[in-house]
Enzyme design. Structure first.
Site, short mmCIF file in Angstrom:
data_model
loop_
_atom_site.label_atom_id
_atom_site.label_comp_id
_atom_site.label_asym_id
_atom_site.label_seq_id
_atom_site.Cartn_x
_atom_site.Cartn_y
_atom_site.Cartn_z
N LYS A 1 -0.03 -2.27 -2.70
CA LYS A 1 -0.44 -1.33 -1.99
C LYS A 1 -1.52 -1.68 -1.02
O LYS A 1 -2.53 -2.26 -1.52
CB LYS A 1 -0.76 -0.03 -2.76
CG LYS A 1 -1.25 1.25 -2.04
CD LYS A 1 -1.64 2.28 -3.18
CE LYS A 1 -2.01 3.56 -2.43
NZ LYS A 1 -2.33 4.62 -3.19
N GLU B 1 4.91 6.77 -7.75
CA GLU B 1 3.79 6.03 -7.84
C GLU B 1 2.97 5.99 -9.13
O GLU B 1 2.81 7.31 -9.76
CB GLU B 1 2.57 6.32 -6.79
CG GLU B 1 1.34 5.43 -6.88
CD GLU B 1 0.40 5.88 -6.10
OE1 GLU B 1 -0.65 5.25 -5.45
OE2 GLU B 1 0.33 7.29 -5.64
N CYS C 1 2.21 5.93 -1.32
CA CYS C 1 1.10 7.28 -1.30
C CYS C 1 0.17 7.17 -0.15
O CYS C 1 0.55 7.53 1.06
CB CYS C 1 0.65 7.28 -2.37
SG CYS C 1 -0.12 8.79 -3.00
#
Length: 314
Positions: free
Chosen positions: A156, A40, A193
């Site tokens: 995300k 990321e 993440c």
């Protein structure tokens, strides 16, 4: 199927241009793999909040161009980690639609009552905009096909920071995104993440056909035990491979966990990196997912969160 996770060292004294060129070289070195994964926000750093707006790029920016060329040269599927994507307030970038797919391609599914992924129209989301350019910023993962074509984008969904940091500076994605890789005949789910802490997202990916899930991360070292534990938990409950790729080094002084890990559908760790820069290469068997699900069919016993089938004549 061979997968290579590039646990790149984010060095504070290295320019973004130098790191971008170095990452592209590492990708090219993986020629012969089926899938290559980067972490990321490896260009700016996941905790380098002050660099988000200055380092933001469109989907056809320098990082995408470099990764597209590297994927094409190596002949691999490339999950290029994520970038800070700049999206004009007027609408989503023309290179990707509002459901995560590149033009004319797609296995992305929209949430039942989801909005589209374009920039906010009103001041209530002002903190998620780049004040200098009046644009929205997203933490956006890029998946390139072996011919270099941008095949999927994933914005995300879960932003970290508890109303600070990423959660204040980035807009939230809303779409579950998968991609079928025809060579290895595997359906891949995309997460980033902090998403790792939300099992409901993985359930939706399984429902969308995912047999393996990539977790591209800039996970802090102080919570490394959570990283390892959650990667195994998501693999066991999803009965899917989890390919969790973290960066090494530091992001704005925050030490990274490293310890990228690949977990099989039974929860066994197939390979795990150390703390420094490393390329982790593993062989995966897509058929193992279906064997695991058939031999131990726990997913068919789901009750909560599963749509109730209609009764005959209802």
């Amino acid at each position: 199927m061979r997968a290579s996770l590039i646990q790149i060292d984010v060095k504070p004294d290295e320019s973004v241009d130098s790191r971008r060129a170095r990452a592209a070289g590492l990708v090219r070195d993986q020629a012969g793999a089926d899938l290559v994964v980067l972490p990321e926000l490896w260009t700016v750093g996941a905790f380098a909040y002050d660099d988000f707006a200055p380092g933001a790029e469109p989907l056809d920016g320098p990082t995408a161009a470099a990764m597209s060329a590297a994927a094409r040269d190596a002949g691999v599927w490339l999950h290029a980690g994520s970038i800070v994507e700049r999206v004009p307030r007027a609408g989503a970038h023309p290179e990707a639609d509002d459901r995560g797919r590149a033009p004319e391609h797609g296995d992305a599914i929209a949430p039942e009552h989801g909005r589209d992924a374009r920039a906010p129209e009103h001041g209530g989301d002002a903190l998620h905009n780049d004040a200098l350019h009046n644009d929205a910023l997203y933490n956006t993962a890029l998946l390139f096909a072996p011919d270099g074509r941008l095949h999927r984008v994933y914005r995300k969904i879960h932003r970290f920071g508890f109303d600070k940091g990423e959660a204040a500076l980035m807009s939230a994605g809303e779409d579950i995104v998968t991609a079928h890789l025809p060579g290895p005949d595997l359906t891949l789910g995309l997460t980033t993440c902090y998403d790792l802490r939300f099992p409901e997202q993985f359930r939706l990916l399984v429902d969308a056909g995912a047999q393996a899930v990539v977790v591209s991360a800039g996970w802090p070292a102080r919570r490394r035990e959570h990283w390892s534990l959650l990667a195994r938990a998501r693999a066991v409950e999803s009965q899917a491979y989890v390919l969790a790729c973290c960066s090494a080094g530091t992001h704005a002084g925050v030490e990274q966990a490293g310890h990228s890990v690949v977990v099989d559908p039974w929860g066994e760790v197939l390979a795990e990196a150390g703390a420094g820069e490393q390329v982790l290469t593993v062989e995966l068997d897509p058929a193992r997912v279906e064997r695991t699900r058939a031999d131990f069919p726990v997913l068919r016993d789901r009750v909560l969160g599963v749509p109730t089938p209609k009764r005959p004549g209802a």
